[in-house]
Design an enzyme around this catalytic site. Structure first.
Site, PDB file in Angstrom:
ATOM      1  N   ASP A   9       0.791  -1.099  -0.007  1.00  0.00           N
ATOM      2  CA  ASP A   9      -0.070   0.139   0.016  1.00  0.00           C
ATOM      3  C   ASP A   9       0.896   1.197   0.042  1.00  0.00           C
ATOM      4  O   ASP A   9       0.762   2.080   0.882  1.00  0.00           O
ATOM      5  CB  ASP A   9      -0.845  -0.184   1.164  1.00  0.00           C
ATOM      6  CG  ASP A   9      -0.369  -0.053   2.587  1.00  0.00           C
ATOM      7  OD1 ASP A   9       0.779  -0.354   2.616  1.00  0.00           O
ATOM      8  OD2 ASP A   9      -0.618   0.300   3.551  1.00  0.00           O
ATOM      9  N   ASP A  14       6.878   1.084   1.998  1.00  0.00           N
ATOM     10  CA  ASP A  14       6.424   0.316   0.993  1.00  0.00           C
ATOM     11  C   ASP A  14       7.283   0.756  -0.180  1.00  0.00           C
ATOM     12  O   ASP A  14       7.934  -0.203  -0.994  1.00  0.00           O
ATOM     13  CB  ASP A  14       5.099   0.382   0.319  1.00  0.00           C
ATOM     14  CG  ASP A  14       4.215   0.371   1.630  1.00  0.00           C
ATOM     15  OD1 ASP A  14       3.960   1.096   2.347  1.00  0.00           O
ATOM     16  OD2 ASP A  14       3.533  -1.021   1.638  1.00  0.00           O
ATOM     17  N   VAL A 120       2.851  -6.395   2.971  1.00  0.00           N
ATOM     18  CA  VAL A 120       3.501  -5.312   3.874  1.00  0.00           C
ATOM     19  C   VAL A 120       2.152  -4.369   3.927  1.00  0.00           C
ATOM     20  O   VAL A 120       2.572  -3.140   3.900  1.00  0.00           O
ATOM     21  CB  VAL A 120       4.770  -4.861   3.145  1.00  0.00           C
ATOM     22  CG1 VAL A 120       5.968  -5.702   3.212  1.00  0.00           C
ATOM     23  CG2 VAL A 120       4.567  -4.375   1.868  1.00  0.00           C
ATOM     24  N   GLN A 222       7.455  11.046  11.477  1.00  0.00           N
ATOM     25  CA  GLN A 222       7.724   9.892  12.605  1.00  0.00           C
ATOM     26  C   GLN A 222       8.252  10.740  13.811  1.00  0.00           C
ATOM     27  O   GLN A 222       7.965  10.304  14.751  1.00  0.00           O
ATOM     28  CB  GLN A 222       8.819   9.010  11.805  1.00  0.00           C
ATOM     29  CG  GLN A 222       8.327   8.020  10.825  1.00  0.00           C
ATOM     30  CD  GLN A 222       7.589   6.861  11.453  1.00  0.00           C
ATOM     31  OE1 GLN A 222       7.427   6.622  12.430  1.00  0.00           O
ATOM     32  NE2 GLN A 222       6.640   6.211  10.565  1.00  0.00           N
ATOM     33  N   HIS A 234       9.795  -0.248   7.910  1.00  0.00           N
ATOM     34  CA  HIS A 234       9.147  -1.495   8.265  1.00  0.00           C
ATOM     35  C   HIS A 234       8.872  -2.525   7.238  1.00  0.00           C
ATOM     36  O   HIS A 234       9.298  -3.737   7.205  1.00  0.00           O
ATOM     37  CB  HIS A 234       7.540  -1.187   8.772  1.00  0.00           C
ATOM     38  CG  HIS A 234       7.270  -0.092   9.701  1.00  0.00           C
ATOM     39  ND1 HIS A 234       7.823  -0.450  10.998  1.00  0.00           N
ATOM     40  CD2 HIS A 234       7.143   1.144   9.597  1.00  0.00           C
ATOM     41  CE1 HIS A 234       7.367   0.798  11.712  1.00  0.00           C
ATOM     42  NE2 HIS A 234       7.106   1.665  10.819  1.00  0.00           N
ATOM     43  N   ASP A 235       8.810  -2.054   6.277  1.00  0.00           N
ATOM     44  CA  ASP A 235       8.269  -2.831   4.966  1.00  0.00           C
ATOM     45  C   ASP A 235       9.522  -3.701   4.433  1.00  0.00           C
ATOM     46  O   ASP A 235       9.383  -4.911   3.693  1.00  0.00           O
ATOM     47  CB  ASP A 235       7.468  -2.250   3.955  1.00  0.00           C
ATOM     48  CG  ASP A 235       6.150  -1.912   4.645  1.00  0.00           C
ATOM     49  OD1 ASP A 235       5.630  -2.409   5.732  1.00  0.00           O
ATOM     50  OD2 ASP A 235       5.333  -1.127   4.105  1.00  0.00           O
TER      51      ASP A 235
HETATM   52  C1  BDR Z   1       3.207  -0.540   8.503  1.00  0.00           C
HETATM   53  O1  BDR Z   1       1.818   0.390   8.541  1.00  0.00           O
HETATM   54  C2  BDR Z   1       2.166   1.183   7.077  1.00  0.00           C
HETATM   55  O2  BDR Z   1       2.029   2.315   7.712  1.00  0.00           O
HETATM   56  C3  BDR Z   1       3.615   0.854   6.812  1.00  0.00           C
HETATM   57  O3  BDR Z   1       3.791   1.065   5.372  1.00  0.00           O
HETATM   58  C4  BDR Z   1       4.005  -0.324   7.209  1.00  0.00           C
HETATM   59  O4  BDR Z   1       3.557  -1.477   6.526  1.00  0.00           O
HETATM   60  C5  BDR Z   1       3.742  -0.282   9.732  1.00  0.00           C
HETATM   61  O5  BDR Z   1       2.820  -0.351  10.875  1.00  0.00           O
HETATM   62 CA    CA Z   2       2.917  -0.827   3.964  1.00  0.00          CA
END
Ligand code: BDR
Ligand code: CA
Length: 311
Positions: A9, A14, A120, A222, A234-235
């Site tokens: 997404d 991502d 993801v 952030q 994260h992804d």
């Molecule tokens: C996840 O949520 C989204 O905001 C990011 O792309 C990641 O996949 C982190 O919690």
């Molecule tokens: Ca994501």
């Protein structure tokens, strides 16, 4: 050879995951879902990122615009109105293919012997595919999920966003019997791209420079939201095991998704009492996932920056 689908997404992190995966893996398709923004925006962003990074050959199949139950909750607070605010990636002239994400996944599972899905985002597309074709589970080698946590959440105190956005879908995936890797916030939120690394990206060429403004936006959000001095990738962490299996350590655990819960809907309850994949003991249920517990932060961020800076 393993074939990969990225279900995503985009979304700032991502976008980085797509670039990193595209540089190293045989990505046969990108499927999009609502999440960080609307399905229209995440699909547009995926097309733009792929073309901007030189991956015009990778098709994009659009998927669900909302969760199995309830209304879509998008991530504007972190990713902005477009889902990728701050980016200067040119608009791709391509459109998504004329097949939805779930059908794309099902068809790919027939055409590729060793298919891994890197998931993801909210897991709605996967759940729809599993419901549409219950035999799909036997044809997917592994799903690598960024989602959940063994500890804290981000959407709520208990729940990580991707799971919280569609707990029923995530539950279907965790109970599908498909081998699962899960990298959650307990690992992914502990490190990220710093201002120093971002300054290098601003001076890079190609997709790195075009995403530098986006990552600056994301880092600033952030900081203002979570007081992080870095932008978590994260992804990208869900891609890493296929690039270097030593950089993230996983432990077999039993994971269930809380679909009720007054305060805990969308939580991944990870049974850390100890269990073994394929085995059972008196204290815990059979593990259904490999859950990340530790990561080599420096190596992962260095890889992401190198892949973004690549011409
Ligand atoms: C996840 O949520 C989204 O905001 C990011 O792309 C990641 O996949 C982190 O919690
Ligand atoms: Ca994501």
């Amino acid at each position: 050879m393993t074939s990969f689908i990225i279900d995503c997404d985009p979304g700032h992190d991502d976008a980085v995951a797509i670039v990193v995966a595209g540089r190293h893996l045989d990505v046969i398709g990108v499927t999009t879902v609502f999440g960080n923004s609307t399905i229209e925006n995440t699909t547009r962003n995926a097309l733009n990122i792929l073309d901007g990074a030189g991956f015009e050959h990778i098709p994009v199949a659009a998927g669900a615009s909302g969760p199995l139950v309830g209304l879509a909750k998008t991530g504007e607070g972190i990713h902005g109105k477009s889902g990728l605010d701050g980016a200067t990636v040119p608009r791709s002239s391509r459109e998504a293919i004329d097949q939805d994400a779930a059908d794309f996944i099902i068809q790919a599972s027939h055409e590729h012997d060793d298919l891994v899905i890197i998931a993801v985002a909210p897991e709605t597309n996967l759940a729809i595919a599993l419901e549409r074709d219950p035999t799909l589970a036997s044809r997917v080698s592994e799903i690598s999920i960024m989602g959940g946590s063994t500890t804290h959440g981000n959407a709520t105190a208990a729940a990580e966003y991707n799971i919280y956005a569609d707990p029923e879908a995530a539950s279907i995936v965790f109970e599908s019997g498909i081998p699962i890797r899960m990298v959650g916030l307990n690992v992914t939120s502990t490190f990220g791209v710093t201002q120093t690394e971002l300054d290098r990206l601003h001076a890079a060429n190609g997709i790195g420079r075009e995403l530098a403004g986006a990552l600056q936006f994301y880092l600033d959000r952030q900081t203002s939201t979570y007081e992080h001095s870095y932008a978590p990738m994260h992804d990208t962490c869900a891609v890493i095991p296929y690039i270097n299996p030593l950089w993230i350590e996983y432990q077999p655990l039993h994971v269930v998704v809380e679909c009720a819960g007054t305060h805990t809907r969308g939580m991944t309850l990870c049974d850390t009492r100890g269990s073994v994949i394929g085995g059972e003991n008196e204290n815990s249920q059979t593990a259904n996932a490999k859950v990340a517990i530790m990561a080599d932060a420096d190596a992962i961020i260095a890889q992401a920056i190198a892949d973004l800076s690549h011409d």
